[in-house]
Design a protein around this motif. Structure first.
Motif, PDB file in Angstrom:
ATOM      1  N   MET A   1     -59.843 -42.441 -23.649  1.00  0.00           N
ATOM      2  CA  MET A   1     -59.799 -43.779 -23.060  1.00  0.00           C
ATOM      3  C   MET A   1     -60.992 -43.970 -22.133  1.00  0.00           C
ATOM      4  SD  MET A   1     -56.744 -45.467 -20.786  1.00  0.00           S
ATOM      5  CE  MET A   1     -55.559 -45.195 -22.117  1.00  0.00           C
ATOM      6  N   ASP A   2     -61.792 -45.030 -22.372  1.00  0.00           N
ATOM      7  CA  ASP A   2     -62.969 -45.219 -21.520  1.00  0.00           C
ATOM      8  C   ASP A   2     -62.571 -45.844 -20.190  1.00  0.00           C
ATOM      9  OD1 ASP A   2     -62.845 -48.048 -21.752  1.00  0.00           O
ATOM     10  OD2 ASP A   2     -63.963 -47.972 -23.618  1.00  0.00           O
ATOM     11  N   ARG A   3     -63.535 -45.840 -19.274  1.00  0.00           N
ATOM     12  CA  ARG A   3     -63.223 -46.267 -17.915  1.00  0.00           C
ATOM     13  C   ARG A   3     -62.975 -47.770 -17.815  1.00  0.00           C
ATOM     14  NH1 ARG A   3     -67.189 -42.348 -14.226  1.00  0.00           N
ATOM     15  NH2 ARG A   3     -66.434 -40.400 -15.148  1.00  0.00           N
ATOM     16  N   LEU A   4     -63.633 -48.543 -18.640  1.00  0.00           N
ATOM     17  CA  LEU A   4     -63.390 -49.982 -18.641  1.00  0.00           C
ATOM     18  C   LEU A   4     -61.970 -50.287 -19.111  1.00  0.00           C
ATOM     19  CD1 LEU A   4     -64.905 -52.642 -18.051  1.00  0.00           C
ATOM     20  CD2 LEU A   4     -65.404 -52.780 -20.489  1.00  0.00           C
ATOM     21  N   ASP A   5     -61.499 -49.518 -20.081  1.00  0.00           N
ATOM     22  CA  ASP A   5     -60.141 -49.678 -20.577  1.00  0.00           C
ATOM     23  C   ASP A   5     -59.134 -49.348 -19.482  1.00  0.00           C
ATOM     24  OD1 ASP A   5     -58.360 -50.371 -22.588  1.00  0.00           O
ATOM     25  OD2 ASP A   5     -58.051 -48.296 -23.179  1.00  0.00           O
ATOM     26  N   GLU A   6     -59.425 -48.314 -18.691  1.00  0.00           N
ATOM     27  CA  GLU A   6     -58.542 -47.959 -17.574  1.00  0.00           C
ATOM     28  C   GLU A   6     -58.472 -49.101 -16.565  1.00  0.00           C
ATOM     29  OE1 GLU A   6     -59.100 -43.082 -17.496  1.00  0.00           O
ATOM     30  OE2 GLU A   6     -60.072 -44.337 -15.977  1.00  0.00           O
ATOM     31  N   MET A   7     -59.613 -49.711 -16.301  1.00  0.00           N
ATOM     32  CA  MET A   7     -59.649 -50.835 -15.376  1.00  0.00           C
ATOM     33  C   MET A   7     -58.785 -51.984 -15.896  1.00  0.00           C
ATOM     34  SD  MET A   7     -61.549 -50.511 -12.622  1.00  0.00           S
ATOM     35  CE  MET A   7     -62.951 -49.624 -11.937  1.00  0.00           C
ATOM     36  N   ALA A   8     -58.901 -52.273 -17.193  1.00  0.00           N
ATOM     37  CA  ALA A   8     -58.128 -53.354 -17.795  1.00  0.00           C
ATOM     38  C   ALA A   8     -56.629 -53.068 -17.697  1.00  0.00           C
ATOM     39  CB  ALA A   8     -58.546 -53.562 -19.247  1.00  0.00           C
ATOM     40  N   ILE A   9     -56.250 -51.819 -17.917  1.00  0.00           N
ATOM     41  CA  ILE A   9     -54.839 -51.439 -17.809  1.00  0.00           C
ATOM     42  C   ILE A   9     -54.356 -51.583 -16.373  1.00  0.00           C
ATOM     43  CG2 ILE A   9     -53.264 -49.454 -17.902  1.00  0.00           C
ATOM     44  CD1 ILE A   9     -54.799 -48.549 -20.400  1.00  0.00           C
ATOM     45  N   PHE A  10     -55.170 -51.161 -15.418  1.00  0.00           N
ATOM     46  CA  PHE A  10     -54.824 -51.264 -14.003  1.00  0.00           C
ATOM     47  C   PHE A  10     -54.580 -52.732 -13.617  1.00  0.00           C
ATOM     48  CE2 PHE A  10     -56.631 -51.725  -9.597  1.00  0.00           C
ATOM     49  CZ  PHE A  10     -55.511 -51.240  -8.932  1.00  0.00           C
ATOM     50  N   VAL A  11     -55.475 -53.616 -14.024  1.00  0.00           N
ATOM     51  CA  VAL A  11     -55.329 -55.034 -13.718  1.00  0.00           C
ATOM     52  C   VAL A  11     -54.079 -55.597 -14.391  1.00  0.00           C
ATOM     53  CG1 VAL A  11     -56.338 -57.325 -14.095  1.00  0.00           C
ATOM     54  CG2 VAL A  11     -57.765 -55.445 -13.275  1.00  0.00           C
ATOM     55  N   ALA A  12     -53.807 -55.173 -15.628  1.00  0.00           N
ATOM     56  CA  ALA A  12     -52.623 -55.652 -16.348  1.00  0.00           C
ATOM     57  C   ALA A  12     -51.338 -55.190 -15.665  1.00  0.00           C
ATOM     58  CB  ALA A  12     -52.661 -55.170 -17.797  1.00  0.00           C
ATOM     59  N   VAL A  13     -51.325 -53.966 -15.177  1.00  0.00           N
ATOM     60  CA  VAL A  13     -50.146 -53.445 -14.477  1.00  0.00           C
ATOM     61  C   VAL A  13     -49.831 -54.306 -13.256  1.00  0.00           C
ATOM     62  CG1 VAL A  13     -49.306 -51.530 -13.058  1.00  0.00           C
ATOM     63  CG2 VAL A  13     -50.322 -51.080 -15.293  1.00  0.00           C
ATOM     64  N   LEU A  14     -50.866 -54.674 -12.503  1.00  0.00           N
ATOM     65  CA  LEU A  14     -50.653 -55.530 -11.336  1.00  0.00           C
ATOM     66  C   LEU A  14     -50.254 -56.939 -11.743  1.00  0.00           C
ATOM     67  CD1 LEU A  14     -53.594 -54.432  -9.011  1.00  0.00           C
ATOM     68  CD2 LEU A  14     -51.250 -53.575  -9.087  1.00  0.00           C
ATOM     69  N   GLN A  15     -50.835 -57.430 -12.808  1.00  0.00           N
ATOM     70  CA  GLN A  15     -50.521 -58.788 -13.260  1.00  0.00           C
ATOM     71  C   GLN A  15     -49.073 -58.909 -13.711  1.00  0.00           C
ATOM     72  OE1 GLN A  15     -53.051 -60.246 -16.400  1.00  0.00           O
ATOM     73  NE2 GLN A  15     -51.769 -62.010 -16.824  1.00  0.00           N
ATOM     74  N   TYR A  16     -48.593 -57.939 -14.490  1.00  0.00           N
ATOM     75  CA  TYR A  16     -47.253 -58.021 -15.047  1.00  0.00           C
ATOM     76  C   TYR A  16     -46.187 -57.406 -14.155  1.00  0.00           C
ATOM     77  CZ  TYR A  16     -49.841 -59.339 -19.205  1.00  0.00           C
ATOM     78  OH  TYR A  16     -50.667 -59.974 -20.081  1.00  0.00           O
ATOM     79  N   GLY A  17     -46.602 -56.681 -13.119  1.00  0.00           N
ATOM     80  CA  GLY A  17     -45.653 -56.204 -12.128  1.00  0.00           C
ATOM     81  C   GLY A  17     -44.898 -54.942 -12.464  1.00  0.00           C
ATOM     82  N   SER A  18     -45.194 -54.328 -13.596  1.00  0.00           N
ATOM     83  CA  SER A  18     -44.531 -53.065 -13.936  1.00  0.00           C
ATOM     84  C   SER A  18     -45.320 -52.338 -15.010  1.00  0.00           C
ATOM     85  CB  SER A  18     -43.094 -53.303 -14.419  1.00  0.00           C
ATOM     86  OG  SER A  18     -43.071 -53.773 -15.753  1.00  0.00           O
ATOM     87  N   LEU A  19     -45.174 -51.016 -15.029  1.00  0.00           N
ATOM     88  CA  LEU A  19     -45.840 -50.208 -16.048  1.00  0.00           C
ATOM     89  C   LEU A  19     -45.278 -50.522 -17.433  1.00  0.00           C
ATOM     90  CD1 LEU A  19     -45.841 -46.778 -14.151  1.00  0.00           C
ATOM     91  CD2 LEU A  19     -47.743 -48.380 -14.363  1.00  0.00           C
ATOM     92  N   ALA A  20     -43.959 -50.694 -17.499  1.00  0.00           N
ATOM     93  CA  ALA A  20     -43.317 -50.939 -18.793  1.00  0.00           C
ATOM     94  C   ALA A  20     -43.747 -52.279 -19.382  1.00  0.00           C
ATOM     95  CB  ALA A  20     -41.796 -50.893 -18.640  1.00  0.00           C
ATOM     96  N   GLU A  21     -43.815 -53.321 -18.523  1.00  0.00           N
ATOM     97  CA  GLU A  21     -44.201 -54.632 -19.016  1.00  0.00           C
ATOM     98  C   GLU A  21     -45.655 -54.642 -19.447  1.00  0.00           C
ATOM     99  OE1 GLU A  21     -43.499 -58.652 -20.039  1.00  0.00           O
ATOM    100  OE2 GLU A  21     -42.249 -56.886 -19.703  1.00  0.00           O
ATOM    101  N   ALA A  22     -46.513 -53.955 -18.690  1.00  0.00           N
ATOM    102  CA  ALA A  22     -47.920 -53.858 -19.079  1.00  0.00           C
ATOM    103  C   ALA A  22     -48.050 -53.146 -20.422  1.00  0.00           C
ATOM    104  CB  ALA A  22     -48.715 -53.126 -18.005  1.00  0.00           C
ATOM    105  N   ALA A  23     -47.273 -52.102 -20.628  1.00  0.00           N
ATOM    106  CA  ALA A  23     -47.297 -51.378 -21.898  1.00  0.00           C
ATOM    107  C   ALA A  23     -46.893 -52.292 -23.050  1.00  0.00           C
ATOM    108  CB  ALA A  23     -46.363 -50.172 -21.828  1.00  0.00           C
ATOM    109  N   ARG A  24     -45.858 -53.114 -22.816  1.00  0.00           N
ATOM    110  CA  ARG A  24     -45.386 -54.016 -23.871  1.00  0.00           C
ATOM    111  C   ARG A  24     -46.424 -55.071 -24.201  1.00  0.00           C
ATOM    112  NH1 ARG A  24     -42.273 -58.701 -24.599  1.00  0.00           N
ATOM    113  NH2 ARG A  24     -42.255 -59.196 -22.380  1.00  0.00           N
ATOM    114  N   LYS A  25     -47.033 -55.674 -23.175  1.00  0.00           N
ATOM    115  CA  LYS A  25     -48.008 -56.731 -23.404  1.00  0.00           C
ATOM    116  C   LYS A  25     -49.299 -56.203 -24.019  1.00  0.00           C
ATOM    117  CE  LYS A  25     -45.609 -60.172 -21.801  1.00  0.00           C
ATOM    118  NZ  LYS A  25     -45.166 -61.266 -22.696  1.00  0.00           N
TER     119      LYS A  25
END
Length: 305
Positions: A1-25
């Motif tokens: 996983m590249d670092r830009l992808d990690e950043m995108a996941i981090f932002v998504a986790v904050l946007q959706y409010g949970s790790l599980a919801e970010a994983a689903r989206k």
């Protein structure tokens, strides 16, 4: 996983409010999301997200990183789109109220598709405010004040709740001069928003309440319009819904001095900074087309789904 992808996941986790919801989206596995956050925290040497059993929030360091990450991801998206083909493509999912969508949103969607032949649009018309995240929607057209401060809203115009009746009805029953007189009139009432059989008047809808015994109750706007045109009684509808009838003389506007404050017509999206080009293009196009509609302004000169 590249670092830009990690950043995108981090932002998504904050946007959706949970790790599980970010994983689903993001269509990732929950362990992959957890590993990405752990890797990011290890690289920065600080905890970025505070987790509890019921909530998730950025730490102070996480909030600073998130702000910069959003800018970085937006710039990356712009760079990719600048080097890609200029023709828009892909799926755009939008929602709007049923009557407003049929009357005003559908025509501009057809025009947009004609201008961008590689685009697809899924239009969901619903008088309930669908959740953008849960429904996977890119953009909404909504009437009324925006209650979710986490969304971005852009005001297009205003509409007003107006009382109308046909000339034939008024010729037979007389024209009310005060809201209190409405209780003695035949009325047509919509049931989409409420089951309460009363109309409220005044700027904040608390100056006067009139209890009614409607002759017709319906959850369909077209049926309300048909009833008013055929002289069945007085109805309260939104100005854009009756604009053509009022202009043509098929309906008469009643008691304008007692109308409540206008309601905003708004474009609503999750965010603007990372808005994909296809969404931004439609966002701007819809704003230009809707804000120019005379039906959203004609009845507001003297005084609003």
């Amino acid at each position: 996983m590249d670092r830009l992808d990690e950043m995108a996941i981090f932002v998504a986790v904050l946007q959706y409010g949970s790790l599980a919801e970010a994983a689903r989206k993001l269509h990732r596995s929950p362990p992959a999301i957890t590993r990405a956050i752990a890797s990011l925290e290890h690289r920065f040497g600080a905890r970025l997200v505070e987790r509890t059993t019921r909530s998730l929030a950025p730490t102070e360091a996480g909030a600073r990183l998130a702000e910069k990450a959003r800018v970085l991801l937006s710039q990356y998206q712009d760079a990719v789109e600048d080097t890609a083909e200029t023709q828009l493509s892909g799926l755009l999912r939008i929602t709007a109220p049923v009557q407003f969508g049929r009357k005003h949103v559908a025509p501009l969607v057809m025009e947009f598709l004609a201008q961008h032949p590689d685009m697809q649009i899924e239009m969901m018309l619903n008088d309930r405010n669908l959740d953008l995240i849960d429904e996977g929607l890119d953009l909404a057209v909504r009437i009324g004040h925006q209650e979710d401060s986490g969304k971005v809203a852009r005001k297009v115009a205003e509409v007003t709740r107006v009382l109308v009746a046909s000339p034939a009805y008024l010729a037979q029953h007389g024209e009310p001069q005060h809201p209190s007189e409405l209780a003695a009139h035949q009325t047509v009432m919509g049931t989409l928003r409420t089951q309460i059989r009363e109309w409220r008047f005044g700027p904040h809808e608390d100056d006067l309440r009139v209890r009614l015994s409607p002759r017709l109750l319906t959850n369909d706007v077209e049926s309300e319009l048909l009833a008013v045109r055929s002289g069945q009684g007085i109805a309260r509808l939104l100005s854009y819904q009756v604009s053509d009838d009022v202009q043509a003389g098929r309906m008469i506007r009643l008691l304008p001095d007692f109308e409540p404050l206008p309601l905003p017509v708004q474009l609503v999206a999750q965010q603007v900074q990372q808005m994909p080009r296809k969404v931004r293009t439609f966002w701007d196009y819809a704003y230009q087309r809707l804000s120019a509609l005379p039906q959203l302004h004609a009845l507001n000169a003297s005084s609003e789904q």
